[in-house]
Design an enzyme around this catalytic site. Sequence first.
Site, PDB file in Angstrom:
ATOM      1  N   LYS A  43      45.464  69.903  30.573  1.00 38.39           N
ATOM      2  CA  LYS A  43      44.886  71.164  30.116  1.00 38.39           C
ATOM      3  C   LYS A  43      45.314  72.360  30.971  1.00 38.39           C
ATOM      4  CE  LYS A  43      42.153  70.891  27.157  1.00 38.39           C
ATOM      5  NZ  LYS A  43      42.174  70.708  25.689  1.00 38.39           N
TER       6      LYS A  43
HETATM    7  C1  PLP Z   1      40.243  63.980  29.262  1.00 36.80           C
HETATM    8  C2  PLP Z   1      40.766  64.626  28.021  1.00 36.80           C
HETATM    9  N1  PLP Z   1      41.395  63.849  27.129  1.00 36.80           N
HETATM   10  C3  PLP Z   1      41.870  64.356  25.991  1.00 36.80           C
HETATM   11  C4  PLP Z   1      41.757  65.698  25.676  1.00 36.80           C
HETATM   12  C5  PLP Z   1      42.284  66.195  24.344  1.00 36.80           C
HETATM   13  O1  PLP Z   1      43.366  67.101  24.457  1.00 36.80           O
HETATM   14  P1  PLP Z   1      43.526  68.286  23.435  1.00 36.80           P
HETATM   15  O2  PLP Z   1      42.379  69.233  23.646  1.00 36.80           O
HETATM   16  O3  PLP Z   1      44.849  68.893  23.782  1.00 36.80           O
HETATM   17  O4  PLP Z   1      43.503  67.734  22.054  1.00 36.80           O
HETATM   18  C6  PLP Z   1      41.106  66.533  26.586  1.00 36.80           C
HETATM   19  C7  PLP Z   1      40.874  67.942  26.267  1.00 36.80           C
HETATM   20  O5  PLP Z   1      39.994  68.599  26.801  1.00 36.80           O
HETATM   21  C8  PLP Z   1      40.602  65.992  27.783  1.00 36.80           C
HETATM   22  O6  PLP Z   1      39.963  66.758  28.682  1.00 36.80           O
END
Ligand code: PLP
Length: 456
Positions: A43
């Site tokens: 992120k």
């Molecule tokens: C630990 C974790 N996994 C997966 C995601 C999912 O990613 P995206 O928001 O790019 O779909 C996030 C997003 O906040 C996350 O913090």
Amino acid sequence: MIYNSIVDTIGNTPLVKLNNVTKGIAGTIVAKVEYFNPGNSTKDRMAIKMIEDAEKAGLLKPGGTIIEGTSGNTGMGLALAAIARGYRCIFTMADKQSQEKINILRAVGAEVIVCPTNVSPEDPRSYYSIARKLNKEIPNSFYPNQYDNLSNTAAHYETTGPEIWKQTEGKITHYVATVGTGGSMCGTAKYLKEQNPDIVTVGIDTYGSVFKKYKETGIFDEKEIYPYLTEGFGEDILPKNVNFDVIDLFIKVTDKDGAVGARRLSREEGLFVGWSSGSAIHGALEYAREHLKKDDIMVILLPDHGTRYLAKVYNDQWMKDHGFLETRAFGSARDIIASRNGKDSLHTVNKATTVSEAIRVMSREGIDQIPILEHENFVGSVHASSLLERIIQDPQLHTKTVYDVMDKPMLFVAPDSTLDVLSSLLNKDNKAVLVRDELDKVHIITQHDVLKAMSS
Ligand SMILES: Cc1ncc(COP(=O)(O)O)c(C=O)c1O
């Protein structure tokens, strides 16, 4: 080389071949290890991009405040960027998130407001609503809104996609990522499909989230929404960053399979990753076992680091308490449900039901507690004994709605939870737990059920 600030080290994370969890599977499976970013997650990429784009658009001015609803990792990226550029940060967060994530954000100078998880996004108490409210109230504040801000997708289109294309020398055939806001899947997938439209993209979803059904049927089904434990992905909304056109299919992964997957990556590959990385690997392997061919190269994005889950996924007692580490000494929740021979039915009341009506339902059905629903979501519960106690103090209480007086929702446990785990969860504060079976039917288990099963 000397970097000007920590945010300049974001990106260019390594691609690492998986050698052990992939045994018996054709093709090559590699991980894009995003915890190498300075905030330890993928992120960081979109956080800095959202801030840069907001500065360019004049939405964020010197001395401004950044306000965001975040599950932690976006907050970390924003906090690092805020330090580098001199902004204040306030984050709203759902209370199911790990305490570590909250502590980490406070450590890097952010103010964190913890909000209830089990309320609808429109509820004024939700972390989405509180973030919006603060944005209206605080002058010179900027609400990046990671869900709908397309700088999120753009960050991955501009960095993650090209990195993977270059690192695989254009040989990637499959891309797998969890889908939360959608940025890391859709920005990367769009770039990769522009280079080679044959690349297959697999989105990882959770049970309790709307994405898979929406992709397959075009229906936003509120019945798909219910509380789950995995953090960071799966949603009860359709964020603008989720571009369903660039996701070929979704696979749903349970909380347990994700947790076990994360532990396998740590032990078998030396990749100490977070819970959603475990979900990504579980779903990816499920797909790969059936579809991957000898010359295929599958890239799986692993979003964050394991330190944030020490009290959960990497805590054996927590894993046992949730039925994720199987110790089948006694029976399980599944056995209790099976012993009812399909004759059990769960009684619930809607949140608008009055207290006196709820008491009538409980006494008619011979039950002591009842879950409260709002649009099929389990938002709370009431117990006969505590209601009666309170009515004695306040005789007008019976005209109020159950929503006004309810306690927290009952916990959901896995069908494999053992009797010892169930009995440790059932106490004076949790008089019953809920179990969702494979056919999506919800069952209730009380202390009485556990005692009966233990003595039989
Ligand atoms: C630990 C974790 N996994 C997966 C995601 C999912 O990613 P995206 O928001 O790019 O779909 C996030 C997003 O906040 C996350 O913090």
